[in-house]
Scaffold this motif. Sequence first.
Motif, PDB file in Angstrom:
ATOM      1  N   GLU A1751       0.827  -1.214   0.000  1.00  0.00           N
ATOM      2  CA  GLU A1751       0.000   0.000   0.000  1.00  0.00           C
ATOM      3  C   GLU A1751       0.854   1.252   0.000  1.00  0.00           C
ATOM      4  O   GLU A1751       0.341   2.352  -0.152  1.00  0.00           O
ATOM      5  CB  GLU A1751      -0.915   0.049   1.229  1.00  0.00           C
ATOM      6  CG  GLU A1751      -2.140  -0.859   1.107  1.00  0.00           C
ATOM      7  CD  GLU A1751      -1.752  -2.323   1.230  1.00  0.00           C
ATOM      8  OE1 GLU A1751      -1.024  -2.654   2.182  1.00  0.00           O
ATOM      9  OE2 GLU A1751      -2.125  -3.122   0.357  1.00  0.00           O
ATOM     10  N   GLY A1752       2.132   1.085   0.294  1.00  0.00           N
ATOM     11  CA  GLY A1752       3.011   2.254   0.330  1.00  0.00           C
ATOM     12  C   GLY A1752       2.956   2.986   1.646  1.00  0.00           C
ATOM     13  O   GLY A1752       3.421   4.118   1.733  1.00  0.00           O
ATOM     14  N   ASP A1753       2.390   2.355   2.718  1.00  0.00           N
ATOM     15  CA  ASP A1753       2.313   3.062   3.998  1.00  0.00           C
ATOM     16  C   ASP A1753       3.451   2.692   4.937  1.00  0.00           C
ATOM     17  O   ASP A1753       3.701   3.383   5.904  1.00  0.00           O
ATOM     18  CB  ASP A1753       0.954   2.784   4.677  1.00  0.00           C
ATOM     19  CG  ASP A1753       0.729   1.290   4.823  1.00  0.00           C
ATOM     20  OD1 ASP A1753       1.488   0.514   4.183  1.00  0.00           O
ATOM     21  OD2 ASP A1753      -0.175   0.884   5.558  1.00  0.00           O
ATOM     22  N   MET A1754       4.121   1.569   4.651  1.00  0.00           N
ATOM     23  CA  MET A1754       5.235   1.186   5.514  1.00  0.00           C
ATOM     24  C   MET A1754       6.495   0.956   4.671  1.00  0.00           C
ATOM     25  O   MET A1754       6.412   0.654   3.487  1.00  0.00           O
ATOM     26  CB  MET A1754       4.920  -0.130   6.228  1.00  0.00           C
ATOM     27  CG  MET A1754       3.792  -0.048   7.234  1.00  0.00           C
ATOM     28  SD  MET A1754       3.382  -1.700   7.743  1.00  0.00           S
ATOM     29  CE  MET A1754       3.760  -1.647   9.450  1.00  0.00           C
ATOM     30  N   VAL A1755       7.633   1.055   5.354  1.00  0.00           N
ATOM     31  CA  VAL A1755       8.907   0.786   4.683  1.00  0.00           C
ATOM     32  C   VAL A1755       9.713  -0.147   5.573  1.00  0.00           C
ATOM     33  O   VAL A1755       9.808   0.090   6.779  1.00  0.00           O
ATOM     34  CB  VAL A1755       9.705   2.090   4.499  1.00  0.00           C
ATOM     35  CG1 VAL A1755      11.087   1.792   3.983  1.00  0.00           C
ATOM     36  CG2 VAL A1755       8.989   3.013   3.548  1.00  0.00           C
ATOM     37  N   ALA A1756      10.270  -1.199   4.961  1.00  0.00           N
ATOM     38  CA  ALA A1756      11.148  -2.095   5.724  1.00  0.00           C
ATOM     39  C   ALA A1756      12.579  -1.866   5.263  1.00  0.00           C
ATOM     40  O   ALA A1756      12.831  -1.764   4.068  1.00  0.00           O
ATOM     41  CB  ALA A1756      10.747  -3.536   5.479  1.00  0.00           C
ATOM     42  N   ILE A1757      13.477  -1.784   6.260  1.00  0.00           N
ATOM     43  CA  ILE A1757      14.892  -1.515   5.927  1.00  0.00           C
ATOM     44  C   ILE A1757      15.735  -2.620   6.545  1.00  0.00           C
ATOM     45  O   ILE A1757      15.610  -2.899   7.750  1.00  0.00           O
ATOM     46  CB  ILE A1757      15.338  -0.161   6.510  1.00  0.00           C
ATOM     47  CG1 ILE A1757      14.421   0.962   6.017  1.00  0.00           C
ATOM     48  CG2 ILE A1757      16.798   0.124   6.153  1.00  0.00           C
ATOM     49  CD1 ILE A1757      14.566   2.243   6.787  1.00  0.00           C
ATOM     50  N   GLY A1758      16.608  -3.256   5.724  1.00  0.00           N
ATOM     51  CA  GLY A1758      17.518  -4.268   6.266  1.00  0.00           C
ATOM     52  C   GLY A1758      18.904  -3.668   6.419  1.00  0.00           C
ATOM     53  O   GLY A1758      19.376  -2.937   5.568  1.00  0.00           O
ATOM     54  N   MET A1759      19.560  -3.982   7.567  1.00  0.00           N
ATOM     55  CA  MET A1759      20.834  -3.347   7.887  1.00  0.00           C
ATOM     56  C   MET A1759      21.989  -4.343   7.713  1.00  0.00           C
ATOM     57  O   MET A1759      21.807  -5.550   7.727  1.00  0.00           O
ATOM     58  CB  MET A1759      20.842  -2.848   9.333  1.00  0.00           C
ATOM     59  CG  MET A1759      19.599  -2.090   9.709  1.00  0.00           C
ATOM     60  SD  MET A1759      19.629  -0.457   9.035  1.00  0.00           S
ATOM     61  CE  MET A1759      20.648   0.298  10.251  1.00  0.00           C
TER      62      MET A1759
END
Length: 1974
Positions: A1751-1759
């Motif tokens: 939906e474009g409301d969340m962002v997941a970031i991998g470190m």
Amino acid sequence: MADRTAPNCHLRLEWVYGYRGHQCRNNLYYTAAKEIVYFVAGVGVVYNTREHKQKFYLGHNDDIISLALHPERVLVATGQVGKEPYICVWDSYTVQTVSILKDVHTHGVACLAFDLEGQCLVSVGLDSKNTICVWDWRRGKVLAAAPGHTDRIFDISWDLYQPSKLVSCGVKHIKFWSLCGNALTPKRGVFGKTGDLQTILCLACAKDEVTYSGALNGDIYVWKGINLMRTVQGAHGSGIFSMNACEEGFATGGRDGCVRLWDLNFKPITVIDLRETDQGYKGLSVRSVCWRGDHILVGTQDSEIFEVVVHDRNKPFLIMQGHCEGELWALAVHPTKPLAMTGSDDRSVRIWSLIDHALIARCNMEEPIRCAAVSTDGIHLALGMKDGSFTVLRVRDMTEVVHIKDRKEAIHELKYSPDGAHLAVGSNDNSVDIYGVVQRYKKVGECIGSNSFITHMDWSTDSKFLQTNDGSGRRLFYRMPSGKEVTNREELKLVQWASWTCVLGPEVNGIWPKYSAINDINSVDANFNNQVLVTADDYGLVKLLRYPCIKKGAKCKKYLGHSAHITNVRWSHDYQWVISIGGADHSVFQWKFVPERKSKEELHIAPQETLVDSNSEESDSDQSDVPEMDSEIEQETQLTYRRQVYKEDLPQLKEQCKEKDRAIAMKKRERAPGSGLKLHFIHGYRGYDCRSNLFYTQTGEIVYHVAAVGIVYNRQQNTQRFYMGHDDDILCLAIHPLKDFVATGQVGRDSSVHIWDTETLKPMSVLKGFHQFGVCSLDFSADGKRLASVGLDDNHTIVLWDWRKGEKLSVMCGSKDKIFVVKINPYLPDKLITAGVKHMKFWHKAGGGLIGRKGSMGKTETMMCAVYGWSEEMVFSGTCGGDICIWSDMFLMKTVKAHDGPVFSMHALEKGFVTGGKDGIVALWDDTFERCLKTYAIKRAVLAPGSKGLLLEDNPSIRAISLGHGHILVGTKNGEILEVDKSGPITLLVQGHMEGEVWGLATHPHLPLCATVSDDRTLRIWDLSPSHCMLAVRKLRKGGRCCSFSPDGKALAVGLNDGSFLIVNADTLEDLVSFHHRKDIITDIKFSPVSGKYLAVASGDTFVDIYNVMSSKRVGVCKGCLNSITHLDWDRRGKLLQVNTSAKEQFFFEAPRGKRQTIAATEVEKIDWNTWTCVLGTSVEGIWPVISEVTEVTSACLSHDKKVLATGDDLGYIKLFRHPVRGKYAKFKRYVAHSTHVTNVRWTHEDSLLVTAGGGDTCLMIWAHEAETRRELRQCDSEESDIESEDDGGYDSDVTKENEINYTIKALSTNMRPMTGVKPHLQVKEPSVDERQGVVRGSRPPVSRALPQPEKLQTNNVGKKKRPIDDLVLELVFGYRGNDCRNNVHYLNEGADIIYHTASVGIVLNLTTSCQSFYVEHSDDILCLTINQHPKFPNVVATGQVGDTGDMSATSPSIHVWDAMTKQTLSVLRCFHSGGVCSVSFSATGKLLLSVGLDSEHTVTIWKWQEGAKVATRIGHTQRIFVAEFRPDSDTHFVSVGIKHVRFWTLAGRALLSKKGVLSSIEDARMQTMLSVAFGANNLTFTGTISGDVCVWKDHILVRIVAKAHTGPVFTMYTTLRDGLIVTGGKERPSKEGGALKLWDQELKRCRAFRLETGQVIDCVRSVCRGKGKILVGTRNAEIIEVGEKNAACNILVNGHMDGPIWGLGTHPSRDVFLSAAEDGTVRLWDIPEKKMLNKVNLGHPACTISYSPEGDMVAIGMKNGEFIILLVASLKIWGKKRDRRSSIQDIRFSPNSRYLAVGSCESAVDFYDLTLGPQLNRINCCRDIPSFVMQMDFSADSLHIQVSTGAYKRLVYEVPSGKQVMEQSHIDRITWATWTSVLGDEVVGIWSRNTDKADVTCACVSHSGLNVVTGDDFGMVKLFDFPCPDKFAKHKRFLGHSAHLTNIRITNGDRFVVSAGGDDRSLFVWRCVHAPH
């Protein structure tokens, strides 16, 4: 007749039978005069068929293999083979050379082609790189060169419709080249699917970028651009060798023997099959065609030329034929008719008519023929075969008489006896068989004395004897016809030989060189009538000698034409002609013999011009006919001026020595002294081996040279000024016609010529690069524009220069013998003469070469001088015999006796001449040398009272003579310069010692006098006061090496070379006393101090004798030294002697007894020495240089105040040290003026002058000693010490990184991820179930349309037809290269635009619209950028790029000069800066460009960028140079800065001269690493250092330091041209007062600091530029900021990631924004329509992957540390974070139904998290058994499966959320994927290219329409494919711009944009998708 001169008759080439068709093509054309031009062997032939005449071009010296016709069809270019092959351009009408092109190719010149205008010529070499070279052929200048291909190139052509485009073809390739600047850039032709990749043999260009080419299989390939458009199948049956374009169309010729004609659109017109015509035969193969109008010329493989008339095409005329393959050995001449018979390995025997010049009969045999003979009655022709048989034919009808085979090995020689009864047959079986002719050739005898193969035979006139030569060099005799060997030589005394064809025997000794034992002469034939002999050898020379020639090394005349070996040569029956045949060139040459009487009549015909003199070089026989050589000239000829060590080699030697002594160099070293020297006066003039080197200047001063100094002497004031630019002996001097400039040439390994101004003493130009060892003669042309120079190398190379430009116009080997003088014709500057030992040559310029002819005179004399007369033909030369030769053109008219002994110098006046000779007489002549008007003898008696010295002897040898100002200026061999008044009185102006070394030097104890003694056997006293004259001179019995004044100055002791010494009265120089006690040379002599009671005398035989002066007795001997003694000194009390020996030992002796003492080093320093001239001991340890192995310190002298020590050494350096000189390698000041070794140095009594003696340069130099105070004002002319200090001003991580970075080129990049396993395109597939059942793969697309489409695709394509992506266009780039590049941001257009670069793209950003435009022509990363600030060149930008080695190929580093607005490339400069170009700068006028390389020598180069021409290049520094910039007001001055380096450079002509920055004037200043440079008025330069200081230099001397201008390194400085204000940028923490950006006044005294509001802890500015009221700043953090000068407001214009790689890329599902995540720990949000960064989040850790939720409301970031974070987009708040893994997260994905999150990591696992369970993120499951790290993951559209691509090149599919692997292929094939980012899988096998063996495809993304896939790879390429692409190596489009290693690629929603992320370049590229039309 043992006359050892060459014969007076000669040969003239009359006809050549043959045409070179083998291994050559396209070498036969019609000229404008309808003649035919072709070549054979080494001769260019112009054949007029109508008149049946041939003309020959003989300018080559080896086989010609290529030919091109100029578009106007008069000029021809031919190229040859050889070690140093050259190209000749010649006129087919006059057959004279127009231009010679040389010094580029090796091995040979394979192809040539002129362009449409005929201005340029392209050539292809035979070297391993098949170098292609483009010439400006008229000037002989290379415009561009590049490696052509790895394999042979067969044809090259200019595109006749597009300028500066070429096409080349060859083995398995065709290349399309474009010429821009000096760069030839190739594009390989793409064969594609239209035709097979194969060898292309020939080509022709048509309009609209169409190229036709002939292929090996007989097809014609038609190209459009670089793509194969269509093929004409089967145009020929096999290879098409030749293609010729004309107005009507094209003609092609092939191996099938056909010629085909085509119209302009390549539709067939007709075919001519030559095999079917009358003259044709099976196997005929066409090598060359030329179609003009209705005639076609055809050249065949078998050396025939056909002419075909189009309308009668089945009747071709055979107009020339010759032998073909194999070697040609057999030759016989008919005994009564003008016929020649030849037979060859091609098995044919041919009969040629010498009158009609035609083939009259031909017969083919079974075997290769090796020799032939015609019977005496002319009826039978015998042929010896290679198989050991021989055949006899009837000459009449060529029918066979007999065929006999008695031998197994080849028959090499056969001959009929003069009586016709017998035939002798010599074979390689070492025997001669005798056959009876009448008995049907029955064998009647056999000769078996030889033990080697038979080479030559001759019968006696009475047919009773036969002589043979064999391969071992034995000459045997046999009695005939029995064949018995004759051993008693008495019988042979009276034998007359019927013919002489043997190479051995007394009569022909002279054919062999004098001192060598080689057997390379193949054939001889004697002409008894005219007493001449003709020989043929392996080098292609036909020689004419006298017969008999008894003495070895006889003189001869040589004729070139044949290429390699000539196998046979014979006189015709009536001796009218000589016939010679070439082995490999298959050709028959017919030479006309011109006997002596005829030769004289022909003198008026210009001799046929050749490069080798037909009048033959001297052969090396005893020069009996040459007059005895004068001793002086003999001496001079012997001089070679070679050096053990050349000064050019010192820097390398120093480096090598420094490596050894690093540790010592670290120590604190003694400072240089405060005081300095200035050269004041020189006594000396170089006359002993130089001539004509003395002139008046414009202002009436006198200019001459001695040692390494050019001297301008003012005779009114008796002062001298010096040109000190040379570093070794000057050997010659010439003056410009305007008398204001002088050219001087010096000794050196690559010796240079300096042209300098006599007023300013500044170099105008320095010429080098052509002369080895030295330059011995120079001359200016009458217009002053050209300069000729002659070198001392073995060939005495002559170079003609345009000296102001520093360009060589022409170069040629002058002569083997020494050349003494060169003169340019004052009327025709293209002509010149050289004169020297035994020759006089007349030259004219031909393009890049010179063509020389010897002057024709009876006996060869040595010429010493020459001048031109009053017309262009008249030349006068002076000989070593005292004659003047008068020449008209090349012919000697008459000689006039002028002097006794050699005429050394002559000078032309308005109405006459003046000459000077060895006899010491100056003679004035009228203008024709008819009358001698006046003579002046140089004698002591006529010396005028104002003379500055004394004449040593009467009538000295005169070496130079010159006129002006009512006087005659004379230079003598004795080193005197005299001025002769026209009325008679002679004034001596300057003098020095004569030839020989000057060693002895002593200064007077209390008067300004000094004494010298030299090997020239004179003792001289000189006045050091301003009158500068020689006061007294005395001749000695022997030369001397030392002298010394007594303490009271009354006596003078002199040590001589024979071991004796004398004491003379110092005033009168009369003897007081003399002794002779030693055999060896006296090396040093000194009186004891105070009273001078004792005299110590040191000798070469290891003793010091001590004498009591008063009683004249020897009172002591110092023994104990083992080596020759070199120096001695007394202590102040006169009780102790210090001695040095040549083995560097130091001894002490007690005086006067001579007892040896041992004194500790510490004590020696305490002793008060009276003088210090020793070079050993701790107090002088520092004087020995780093390179003491190659140079000795020869002398030293301590000043009387004990503060300064002066030394002299073997390299000619004088150095000053601060005394005491403790510790090794002290710092010093260094002065160069002496050339070779300085033998002695002495201070005068009050230390005001230093006097130095030069050994071989005979000079006495006087230096003024200047104290510290005066020096501040004066620029010092010394050079500083050898080793720089080791501390370089601190350490900075950015500087270190920039210095150590290794830029690799993209083509060599390797994979970024540590992959393992077999690459996809190499894996063997197993057939799937479907395939086994016969279902066609790919019929069901993987992004399925069978199941309901995934959500994503439906939203995007509601009701639309899906359209594939057709192309990508670069729209935006986010990024700027600031981390390792500097000074690369500039304003354009009054500040409306800015320009900068990243990756390989130059970017112009418009500040109002924020639109970007791009320059994308670079093939690799840009490293530097500069703009041209001259108003004539608005918006001209230069950018330099990374490159591989500097081999001029396409991967070489290059500089592009381009227009920033139109993006047009103006010029491309390929350079030798291997590694890359790290700095570029335009000059003040904007015409020159300066570049610096990253190569190990950090080369500095200057270009004329518009022409692509390199002006000058020089090694810059041993370590990295960061920046080099032109002074803003100059085209000749620039400054370079780098690691511990600042140099001030001057461009003089083509030479770069440089000075190191001198620090000494500021106490404790040290050389730091310099990073940036700016300029101020009055020659001020500012350099920014690593420590934050700015150094201020005046000229090249440090005058001030601006301490801590910044707290960290000063990375960048910018000089505003408008107002001179200077901007600096550095590395600094922002504070209240300071910032990393400062604006200073013009002198860098006051400043204003600006703060950059970037929020960084440390600001690091890498680039600054100042516009109107604004400052533009580029930072290390990839931001470009604009700062207002008034309000200090900051506006960030460009953002980018600071550190890479950028790994993560996520596109928004519905908007045109995207996220990037990188190693710099930031996540940034970018907006494509707004063209800017919207936001950035600092995570504090490097991020690796990023993804939006559906939906474009969340962002997941991998470190990178294994953690992952989920953010809410609206508030940027963290919704949840978790760390279940220890290593980096490689990919992270939301499932399409937003329920699951998949996290793939380096730990070979994929973890699943259920997002509906809330933010605590507990792992619900994971996929196991993954073979390697995870690269990419994709969910299926129904969220039930996930596909994983891994580092082992395997793609796996798992169920979600169970994590179970799906093994069933048919199941996998039915899954519909929501996205596809995998680089693995059968559907994308086609994206892997052939050349990915070391590198990988790193990322991919399938478009939302499912029709395309875009990929990124390690080579930095973005590629667009169709999807699916299951076939290997699928077709694609490629897009360049990124640096190596793309990390990720994504397509935004609606397939509007592609976003690619760079690894190395930390940049984001946004490409607009262009869709295919509906």
